[in-house]
Structures are given as C-alpha cells and as structure tokens.
Scaffold this active site. Structure first.
Site, PDB file in Angstrom:
ATOM      1  N   HIS A 293     -36.092 -12.302  -6.130  1.00  0.00           N
ATOM      2  CA  HIS A 293     -37.222 -11.441  -6.491  1.00  0.00           C
ATOM      3  C   HIS A 293     -37.444 -10.326  -5.461  1.00  0.00           C
ATOM      4  O   HIS A 293     -38.217  -9.404  -5.725  1.00  0.00           O
ATOM      5  CB  HIS A 293     -38.478 -12.304  -6.601  1.00  0.00           C
ATOM      6  CG  HIS A 293     -39.385 -11.940  -7.737  1.00  0.00           C
ATOM      7  ND1 HIS A 293     -38.970 -11.269  -8.877  1.00  0.00           N
ATOM      8  CD2 HIS A 293     -40.730 -12.156  -7.920  1.00  0.00           C
ATOM      9  CE1 HIS A 293     -39.990 -11.102  -9.686  1.00  0.00           C
ATOM     10  NE2 HIS A 293     -41.071 -11.618  -9.132  1.00  0.00           N
TER      11      HIS A 293
ATOM     12  N   ASN B 174     -47.244  -9.226  -8.232  1.00  0.00           N
ATOM     13  CA  ASN B 174     -48.062  -9.062  -9.435  1.00  0.00           C
ATOM     14  C   ASN B 174     -49.105  -7.948  -9.328  1.00  0.00           C
ATOM     15  O   ASN B 174     -49.720  -7.588 -10.328  1.00  0.00           O
ATOM     16  CB  ASN B 174     -48.752 -10.378  -9.789  1.00  0.00           C
ATOM     17  CG  ASN B 174     -47.765 -11.443 -10.220  1.00  0.00           C
ATOM     18  OD1 ASN B 174     -46.560 -11.225 -10.267  1.00  0.00           O
ATOM     19  ND2 ASN B 174     -48.273 -12.625 -10.540  1.00  0.00           N
TER      20      ASN B 174
ATOM     21  N   ASN C   3     -43.435  -8.947 -13.846  1.00  0.00           N
ATOM     22  CA  ASN C   3     -44.861  -8.751 -13.574  1.00  0.00           C
ATOM     23  C   ASN C   3     -45.134  -7.567 -12.653  1.00  0.00           C
ATOM     24  O   ASN C   3     -46.165  -6.904 -12.775  1.00  0.00           O
ATOM     25  CB  ASN C   3     -45.461 -10.025 -12.969  1.00  0.00           C
ATOM     26  CG  ASN C   3     -45.544 -11.159 -13.967  1.00  0.00           C
ATOM     27  OD1 ASN C   3     -45.569 -10.931 -15.173  1.00  0.00           O
ATOM     28  ND2 ASN C   3     -45.570 -12.381 -13.481  1.00  0.00           N
TER      29      ASN C   3
END
Length: 204
Positions: A19, A82, A128
């Site tokens: 990520h 996020n 996200n």
C-alpha cells in the site's frame, strides 16, 4: 508547477508494504532530484511563498524542486491513506493548480506486480486514498500513475494483503518497476503526460 503526490501511510509499520509504493516512488524521486522532504515549517522561497499555512506539519511531508528547468512540488500525505484528499486539496488550493497539473501515484491490485500505467483520469477502483482525493477535489479527472501490486489473496483478505510486504521473489521486479515509475514521473514533469504515456504504457 506540477504537484506530485505519492500515496501511503506514515510510520515504520507501513513502510515496506504494498500500500506504500506511492511513498516508495516519492522517496526515489526525491533522491534522484536531490530534494529534501520535510514536515516542518520552512522559510518562504523566491519562487513561491512557502508559508506555514502552505506547508502544514500535519498534512504532508513536502518539498519544492526543479527538474531540467521544470518546477514541481512533491508531497507524501501524513493523513493516513483514507484521508489523503485533505492534503491533496490543501496543496492544490495553495498552489492554485488545475487538477490536470497533479499526478497521483498509488498501488493497484488490478495490475500484476511491477506493472506501471499512467492515465489521464479514472475512478477510484476501490482505492480509498484515491476516493478521498476525488471527494475532496470534486472530480476524478486528474492524472495518476498506477503501480501494480498483484491480487494473490483470498476473498476478504484484501486489507491484510495490501498491508503486507512484497514477497522476496517479487522484490527484484518491484525495484526495477520503482525505477521505471520514477523515470515516468520525471518524464511527466519534463515533457508532459502524453509523452510519458506513450513511452511507459507500452512496457510490461
């Protein structure tokens, strides 16, 4: 002025995870251009008022630089993935940029590991961080660089997968692709998105 945004999560826990490839590419770019990224306040520069409002500690590590005569700002949002849109919207406003002058770099599970793809616009694709940027900018029409991290996970295990490190056998391909992605970003800065797409989307 181009705004280059590498997406990721701050902190040692997430440093080497799938990520965080946006952060990895941002770091590689900073090294290549000898740019120092900082989350602290800085004195105003001659090119741009680098005020404490502009460079807020809680939003991003950032720095300004030039590459072959072309100015850019590089940021790594510190808001956690996020809420990436908060940092991006802040810098877009501070630099008075059109959304076509930003490039967002992020991981993509829909692409094989190490695949690099540039696009002029697109949806969030379940990411996200990208969705947060879309929500804060009010548009999905901004350039992005997608870095493939694969999708070898069982149903319901996506979060664990993207927050895991690359496998040892993947690392060579990942390192090569990070170099390629860095080259692509620098090409965007120097020659524009269309040229970079023509050159790098043909690979891999």
């Amino acid at each position: 002025m181009q705004l280059i945004v590498g997406l990721g999560n701050p902190g040692a826990t997430y440093q080497h995870t799938r990520h965080n490839v946006g952060f990895m590419i941002a770091d590689a770019m900073a090294e290549r251009t000898r740019l120092r990224l900082s989350a602290s306040s800085a004195a105003p520069s001659k090119r741009l008022a680098w005020t404490s409002w502009f460079k807020r500690q809680d939003l991003a590590e950032s720095g300004q630089g030039t590459y072959q005569g072309h100015a850019f700002t590089l940021i790594k949002p510190l808001t956690f993935m996020n809420r990436s849109g908060e940092a991006v919207a802040h810098y877009v406003q501070a630099l008075n940029l059109d959304t076509q002058n930003i490039l967002v770099i992020f991981d993509d599970i829909s692409l094989p590991v190490g695949t690099v793809r540039l696009r002029k616009k697109g949806g969030a694709g379940g990411h996200n961080g990208v969705q947060s940027i879309i929500d804060h900018l009010g548009t999905a029409e901004f350039p992005r660089l997608r870095f493939g991290v694969g999708n070898e996970f069982e149903r319901g295990q996506q979060v664990d997968y993207v927050l895991s490190s690359f496998a040892i056998e993947e690392q060579e391909a990942v390192d090569t692709a990070i170099t390629q992605a860095t080259d692509a970003v620098l090409t965007v800065i120097r020659e524009g998105l269309d040229m970079a797409m023509n050159q790098y989307n043909r690979r891999g």
